[in-house]
Design a protein around this motif. Structure first.
Motif, PDB file in Angstrom:
ATOM      1  N   GLY A  50       0.806  -1.215   0.000  1.00 29.91           N
ATOM      2  CA  GLY A  50       0.000   0.000   0.000  1.00 29.91           C
ATOM      3  C   GLY A  50       0.839   1.264   0.000  1.00 29.91           C
ATOM      4  O   GLY A  50       0.306   2.370  -0.060  1.00 29.91           O
ATOM      5  N   VAL A  51       2.159   1.118   0.069  1.00 28.55           N
ATOM      6  CA  VAL A  51       3.060   2.264   0.066  1.00 28.55           C
ATOM      7  C   VAL A  51       3.048   2.911  -1.306  1.00 28.55           C
ATOM      8  O   VAL A  51       3.145   2.231  -2.324  1.00 28.55           O
ATOM      9  CB  VAL A  51       4.495   1.816   0.432  1.00 28.55           C
ATOM     10  N   GLU A  52       2.901   4.221  -1.329  1.00 27.07           N
ATOM     11  CA  GLU A  52       2.899   4.944  -2.598  1.00 27.07           C
ATOM     12  C   GLU A  52       4.326   5.173  -3.059  1.00 27.07           C
ATOM     13  O   GLU A  52       5.153   5.686  -2.311  1.00 27.07           O
ATOM     14  CB  GLU A  52       2.178   6.281  -2.445  1.00 27.07           C
ATOM     15  N   GLY A  65       1.611   6.154  -6.943  1.00 23.89           N
ATOM     16  CA  GLY A  65       0.584   5.231  -6.483  1.00 23.89           C
ATOM     17  C   GLY A  65       1.202   3.959  -5.957  1.00 23.89           C
ATOM     18  O   GLY A  65       2.412   3.748  -6.066  1.00 23.89           O
ATOM     19  N   PRO A  66       0.377   3.097  -5.378  1.00 24.55           N
ATOM     20  CA  PRO A  66       0.896   1.832  -4.879  1.00 24.55           C
ATOM     21  C   PRO A  66       1.172   0.858  -6.030  1.00 24.55           C
ATOM     22  O   PRO A  66       0.545   0.932  -7.079  1.00 24.55           O
ATOM     23  CB  PRO A  66      -0.227   1.309  -3.981  1.00 24.55           C
ATOM     24  N   VAL A  67       2.116  -0.024  -5.812  1.00 27.47           N
ATOM     25  CA  VAL A  67       2.437  -1.076  -6.779  1.00 27.47           C
ATOM     26  C   VAL A  67       1.421  -2.192  -6.586  1.00 27.47           C
ATOM     27  O   VAL A  67       1.319  -2.765  -5.502  1.00 27.47           O
ATOM     28  CB  VAL A  67       3.875  -1.599  -6.560  1.00 27.47           C
ATOM     29  N   THR A  68       0.649  -2.485  -7.644  1.00 24.01           N
ATOM     30  CA  THR A  68      -0.387  -3.512  -7.512  1.00 24.01           C
ATOM     31  C   THR A  68      -0.038  -4.813  -8.222  1.00 24.01           C
ATOM     32  O   THR A  68      -0.737  -5.807  -8.048  1.00 24.01           O
ATOM     33  CB  THR A  68      -1.750  -2.991  -8.027  1.00 24.01           C
ATOM     34  N   LEU A  76       2.791  -2.643 -12.507  1.00 21.21           N
ATOM     35  CA  LEU A  76       1.465  -2.042 -12.561  1.00 21.21           C
ATOM     36  C   LEU A  76       1.330  -1.107 -11.365  1.00 21.21           C
ATOM     37  O   LEU A  76       1.466  -1.533 -10.215  1.00 21.21           O
ATOM     38  CB  LEU A  76       0.385  -3.127 -12.517  1.00 21.21           C
ATOM     39  N   VAL A  77       1.099   0.176 -11.654  1.00 21.71           N
ATOM     40  CA  VAL A  77       0.962   1.197 -10.613  1.00 21.71           C
ATOM     41  C   VAL A  77      -0.477   1.693 -10.633  1.00 21.71           C
ATOM     42  O   VAL A  77      -1.007   2.039 -11.687  1.00 21.71           O
ATOM     43  CB  VAL A  77       1.943   2.372 -10.856  1.00 21.71           C
TER      44      VAL A  77
END
Length: 183
Positions: A50-52, A65-68, A76-77
């Motif tokens: 959840g870290v941006e 944004g967070p790394v998903t 994928l950000v």
């Protein structure tokens, strides 16, 4: 008394040398371990936390944004809740992490490369923006994905991919792809 002092001094010298040797060994091991960590490993450490993060991407600018998700040569950000951005590693110019060091999460990057990720986008038939490393942005639908290229049917974002709506079909080498944004 003089002998005791001499031996105490010698012991102190030996202890100091041992401490310095241990510090040097720890520093050397740390350098070796860091040398094995590349972009993929750093991004994988961010995955699911959840870290941006901040990515500076050629042709795109800054994405936050967070790394998903993380793959062999892509990340994928989640720039916006409904708009994830697929970024090719060669387009990444810098990764800015929070000041606090991220500990490994145990997450593993997906084994498949950018081509496989783009094939999933093609199957989904989503309207996307493809941004190349020079900043050119093209909107359309990924029609096909080859070994090292994708074919994008360029059409207005508000119209479906139909022959009448297609302006051109572009073949874009993977090496030129900076980011793919789903609309």
């Amino acid at each position: 008394m003089r002998w005791e002092r001499l031996f105490e001094d010698l012991e102190a010298v030996v202890r100091e040398q041992e401490r310095q040797e241990l510090e040097a060994e720890v520093a050397d091991r740390t350098r070796r371990e860091r040398a094995l960590l590349g972009l993929q490993e750093r991004l994988t450490a961010c995955y699911g936390t959840g870290v941006e993060v901040e990515l500076r991407v050629a042709g795109v600018g800054v994405l936050r944004g967070p790394v998903t998700d993380v793959g062999a040569d892509w990340v994928l950000v989640q720039e916006h809740p409904d708009h994830p951005v697929l970024v090719a590693y060669p387009a990444v110019r810098a990764l800015v992490l929070p000041a606090a060091r991220l500990a490994p999460t145990g997450a593993v990057a997906r084994a498949f490369a950018l081509g496989a990720a783009l094939r999933a986008v093609s199957r989904d038939r989503s309207v996307v923006d493809v941004v190349d490393v020079d900043g050119h942005r093209v909107t359309g639908t990924v029609d096909a994905v080859g070994r090292d290229v994708l074919d994008l049917a360029e059409h207005p974002a508000d119209l479906p991919r139909r022959s009448a709506n297609v302006r051109t079909v572009l073949t874009i080498p993977f090496a030129a792809v900076a980011a793919v944004r789903r609309r």
